[in-house]
Design an enzyme around this catalytic site. Structure first.
Site, mmCIF file in Angstrom:
data_model
loop_
_atom_site.group_PDB
_atom_site.id
_atom_site.type_symbol
_atom_site.label_atom_id
_atom_site.label_comp_id
_atom_site.label_asym_id
_atom_site.label_seq_id
_atom_site.Cartn_x
_atom_site.Cartn_y
_atom_site.Cartn_z
ATOM 1 N N VAL A 149 0.850 -1.186 0.000
ATOM 2 C CA VAL A 149 0.000 0.000 0.000
ATOM 3 C C VAL A 149 0.888 1.239 0.000
ATOM 4 O O VAL A 149 1.880 1.315 0.738
ATOM 5 C CB VAL A 149 -0.908 -0.007 1.244
ATOM 6 C CG1 VAL A 149 -1.654 1.310 1.393
ATOM 7 C CG2 VAL A 149 -1.883 -1.174 1.167
ATOM 8 N N ASP A 151 1.012 4.841 1.017
ATOM 9 C CA ASP A 151 0.306 5.779 1.900
ATOM 10 C C ASP A 151 0.941 7.167 1.821
ATOM 11 O O ASP A 151 1.576 7.631 2.770
ATOM 12 C CB ASP A 151 0.327 5.244 3.333
ATOM 13 C CG ASP A 151 -0.556 6.048 4.277
ATOM 14 O OD1 ASP A 151 -1.248 6.968 3.805
ATOM 15 O OD2 ASP A 151 -0.555 5.747 5.479
ATOM 16 N N ALA A 177 3.199 -1.630 3.642
ATOM 17 C CA ALA A 177 2.786 -0.275 3.299
ATOM 18 C C ALA A 177 4.015 0.621 3.239
ATOM 19 O O ALA A 177 4.846 0.608 4.158
ATOM 20 C CB ALA A 177 1.788 0.272 4.314
ATOM 21 N N LYS A 178 4.135 1.351 2.154
ATOM 22 C CA LYS A 178 5.166 2.395 2.039
ATOM 23 C C LYS A 178 4.636 3.603 2.803
ATOM 24 O O LYS A 178 3.621 4.186 2.453
ATOM 25 C CB LYS A 178 5.419 2.744 0.575
ATOM 26 C CG LYS A 178 6.442 3.848 0.371
ATOM 27 C CD LYS A 178 6.687 4.050 -1.126
ATOM 28 C CE LYS A 178 7.724 5.146 -1.360
ATOM 29 N NZ LYS A 178 7.130 6.495 -1.362
ATOM 30 N N TYR A 179 5.368 3.975 3.853
ATOM 31 C CA TYR A 179 4.899 4.944 4.840
ATOM 32 C C TYR A 179 5.798 6.178 4.750
ATOM 33 O O TYR A 179 6.778 6.300 5.472
ATOM 34 C CB TYR A 179 4.991 4.297 6.219
ATOM 35 C CG TYR A 179 4.049 4.828 7.268
ATOM 36 C CD1 TYR A 179 2.876 4.143 7.572
ATOM 37 C CD2 TYR A 179 4.344 5.979 7.985
ATOM 38 C CE1 TYR A 179 2.008 4.601 8.565
ATOM 39 C CE2 TYR A 179 3.497 6.449 8.972
ATOM 40 C CZ TYR A 179 2.331 5.767 9.264
ATOM 41 O OH TYR A 179 1.483 6.222 10.250
#
Length: 334
Positions: A149, A151, A177-179
């Protein structure tokens, strides 16, 4: 349903984000095929030889939004064939709607990618129900692919909520998730996914995030790895090997090299010129020839570009310093 090609347990180490190399003249909208195929192959081999643990592209500065489908498909095919199973390959398939995204995801699956770097439609902001339904629909259409994901609160008109993360963690294909923006919500989001989804901070924030969940925060994403990845790989080796103090020192070096990259220290302002600034920095560092930006994201204020070039010089010097310390034979060891 086949087995997942990328699981949460396999999300570990440095997930390097590379640009989509462009030929000279790619900033001209009349140019039909802008992909620099030879440089793409060379860059993938260089990143893998230097020890990154996965390769991602066609997010923001991978220019998912400005590539034609033919270019993106050909680029993905080169990534997969060049990596040849040595590291996972994740490719972005984000479009303005679910049906086109699914069509791209299926084609990428058939090319052999391991996972998707997947943002969400952004013409209108998705509420939580639509956001989760979108990811579930893509997951059900390509059940073999792990989903990272994306984000990015600026690109996709808002931060993913903690409640949405809890729901996304119930989708087996959502593995990470890429945060991009580490902040107070990270710990709540980490608790919400309960180990089922790996949350990846940017390299320079990895140590701080790791201390909130040492068994779960075992990977980072890095765009600056495309400026030369050896310090990033050493950061991973130190942190996952238990040398937190040594890792924190390297994270400090990465932070210092990044200074001035965000215009006026603003992520929102940076996001207006994200593609241009990343490609300026990568080109100036010299590790990958990213080439020109594809339209319409071409112009960048010179004072912002100067900050990117200064950051590039520092990253190139840092990579050179680690390159002098780490024998070539040891660089690809993961």
């Amino acid at each position: 349903m086949g087995a997942l090609r990328l699981t949460a347990d396999a999300v570990r180490g440095v997930f390097a984000i590379m640009p989509t190399p462009a030929l000279d003249g790619a900033d001209d909208p009349a140019m039909a095929d802008t992909l620099d195929r030879a440089e793409t192959e060379r860059a993938v081999n260089a990143l893998i030889a230097d020890g990154v643990h996965a390769i991602m592209s066609t997010g923001t500065f991978g220019e998912c939004a400005t590539l034609t489908w033919a270019e993106l498909r050909d680029f993905a095919e080169i990534l997969v064939s060049t990596a040849a199973g040595r590291v996972p390959v994740l490719v972005g398939a984000t479009t303005l709607n679910t049906r086109d995204t699914i069509a791209r995801a299926r084609a990428l699956r058939d090319l052999g990618v391991d996972g998707l770097l997947l943002g969400r439609p952004m013409w209108a902001q998705c509420d939580e129900e639509n956001l989760v339904a979108y990811y579930r629909a893509v997951a059900e259409a390509v059940p073999e692919l792990g989903i990272m994901v994306y984000d990015n609160p600026e690109a996709f008109k808002g931060k993913i909520s903690t409640e949405a993360y809890a729901a996304l963690a119930g989708i087996p294909q959502v593995v990470a998730a890429k945060y991009p923006v580490f902040g107070p919500q990270f710990e709540a989001d980490l608790n919400a996914v309960a180990g089922r989804v790996r949350l990846l901070p940017v390299d320079r924030d990895w140590c701080t995030a790791y201390e909130l969940g040492p068994t779960d925060v075992v990977a980072c994403w890095s765009g600056s790895a495309s400026c030369g990845p050896l310090p990033h790989v050493e950061l991973s080796r130190r942190l996952l090997g238990g040398d937190v103090a040594g890792a924190r020192a390297i994270a400090g070096e990465l932070g210092a090299a990044s200074a001035g990259f965000f215009p006026e220290g603003s992520f929102a302002l940076f996001s207006r010129y994200n593609i241009q600034l990343e490609k300026i920095r990568i080109n100036a560092a010299g590790y990958i020839k990213a080439g020109p930006c594809r339209p319409p994201y071409v112009h960048c204020p010179e004072e912002y570009a100067a900050g990117a070039r200064a950051s590039a010089r520092r990253f190139a010097e840092l990579d050179a310093a680690y390159r002098a310390r780490v024998p070539a034979a040891a660089r690809g060891q993961r």
